[in-house]
Scaffold this active site. Sequence first.
Site, PDB file in Angstrom:
ATOM      1  CB  SER A  46      -0.914   0.010   1.232  1.00 26.08           C
ATOM      2  OG  SER A  46      -1.586   1.258   1.344  1.00 26.08           O
ATOM      3  CB  VAL A  54      16.790  -0.035   7.789  1.00 21.78           C
ATOM      4  CG1 VAL A  54      15.951   0.655   8.819  1.00 21.78           C
ATOM      5  CG2 VAL A  54      16.174  -1.383   7.399  1.00 21.78           C
ATOM      6  CE  LYS A  85      30.118  -0.722   4.892  1.00 24.63           C
ATOM      7  NZ  LYS A  85      28.894  -1.241   5.520  1.00 24.63           N
ATOM      8  CG  LEU A 340      12.801  -3.935   9.343  1.00 25.62           C
ATOM      9  CD1 LEU A 340      12.266  -2.511   9.275  1.00 25.62           C
ATOM     10  CD2 LEU A 340      14.014  -4.010  10.254  1.00 25.62           C
ATOM     11  CB  ILE A 353      20.588  -5.232   2.912  1.00 26.31           C
ATOM     12  CG1 ILE A 353      19.676  -3.999   2.751  1.00 26.31           C
ATOM     13  CG2 ILE A 353      20.731  -5.952   1.579  1.00 26.31           C
ATOM     14  CD1 ILE A 353      20.151  -3.001   1.717  1.00 26.31           C
TER      15      ILE A 353
END
Length: 514
Positions: A46, A54, A85, A340, A353
């Site tokens: 939705s 995050v 990174k 989550l 992730i």
Amino acid sequence: MDKPSGPAGGIRRVVIVGGGTAGWMTAAALGKLVAPTGVEVILIESAEIGTVGVGESTLPHIRDFNARLGIDEAEFMRATRATFKLGIEFTDWARIGDRYMHPFGEFGAPGGSTPFHHYWLAARELADVGSLDDYSVPIVAAYAARFGPPDDDPRSILSTYNYAYQLDASLYAQFLRRFAEGLGVTRIEGRIVDVRQDGETGAIRSVALERGETVAGDLFIDCSGFRGLLIEQTLRSGYTDWSHWLPCDRAVAIPCAGVGRTEPYTRSAAMGAGWRFRIPLQHRIGNGYIYGSAFIDQDAATADLMSKLEGEALNTPNHLRFTAGQRTRNWVGNCVSVGLASGFIEPLESTSIYLIQASITKLVELWPSRPLDEVAAKEFNRQMDLQYERIRDFIILHYKATERDDTPFWDYIRTMGIPDSLAEKIELFREKGVVQEYREGLFLHPSWVSVYVGQRIIPRTHHMLADAENPERLVAGLQRLRTAVAEAAGRLALQDDYIAGYCARPAEPAAPAA
């Protein structure tokens, strides 16, 4: 229960509840790997329900995920405004003024049967041989803002590292949505108002949308975030609370304009009641303060964060509440939780992730042969428990390995009890310089060494094989290696130059003339 839609009770329709990073990573993976076998994949989300967003800082495992899906790296990085990174810097954790980096790579030169840190420990008793960080190519390159892909030649010192990405999580979800829909994944817009279960087995049969539509499925994936619409609100999985070990339960985050060169690493700076992250992307810098509400209030935490911004704020502060922990069961009946909805461990080591990816990978490996596959569920839960618990211990290590007592937060952290599993690991390294190995879990030998040594857990002894080398030759060898690392890192391009020629974000459209 409705008759299963596949032959012999097989899974023929998967319904993913929730979008965001977790939902669209799941949809993209199932669309690529499972849908070709005849499985229909549907995602319901939705637009009225926001996503947390995050996970802007990742681990190298995401490269494997993208590669398995056939995603082009440069295209992905342009779309998500990503930077490279090479590790995570930690400042002020053991003592105020301390600094070290957790690198994505080895310490020392390629090869060798005895871990390099033992030679470093032996040599530092004889001469000044610098810090352990001086012997890591990704650390030296990161601090010089340089980047280049690792060398394929295993004999090269430039083969001793890996890399991840710093990305815009919302753009990653949008990228994966386009990818998944291109594979035939169906997206349904709508708010779920009811979950219907089988009266005998308790398995989920369908979900009902606010506009009246009903969506049935064989297997349901809960990507609804903290609320756990299916796994908790419906199936009552339960939650294991780890806040006594990880007392941070709030976050405030805000992006700001980038300044100066773009650094290929994430920063984690210890604060009075938690820690602050800094994640440089191509188009902005992500900033956040993860803190314990028992030690500082929201207004003060927000003010602390805002005072540290390096550039102009690009939004208003976003506030989150959470409880560190994990679902007691991540797979219940015919429902699997991902992201989550499965649990939350603060993003100190960029694991959000990764845990999504791990759940998806295990689900595909253990793909159920029928909607209620208790054997697959049991093994999935066992493996995810190990993932969460070992990440939990690694995160707790950062807190426990401190000498700080300057605020109530750090005094609590310094004196708190810790899991026996972590206490054993710390004692083994402190006494013998040995990293406890395990087959299943995320963080391996160099990761543990970097945090132990970086936060002043120095072994009382080193391995005897490190003494087999002539002392003068040992010191000279480390000095040569230190020089070789610096020279190798110095040959890499500046990250900004590398990105400009490889994956720079598209130019912003010009503003219309007045």
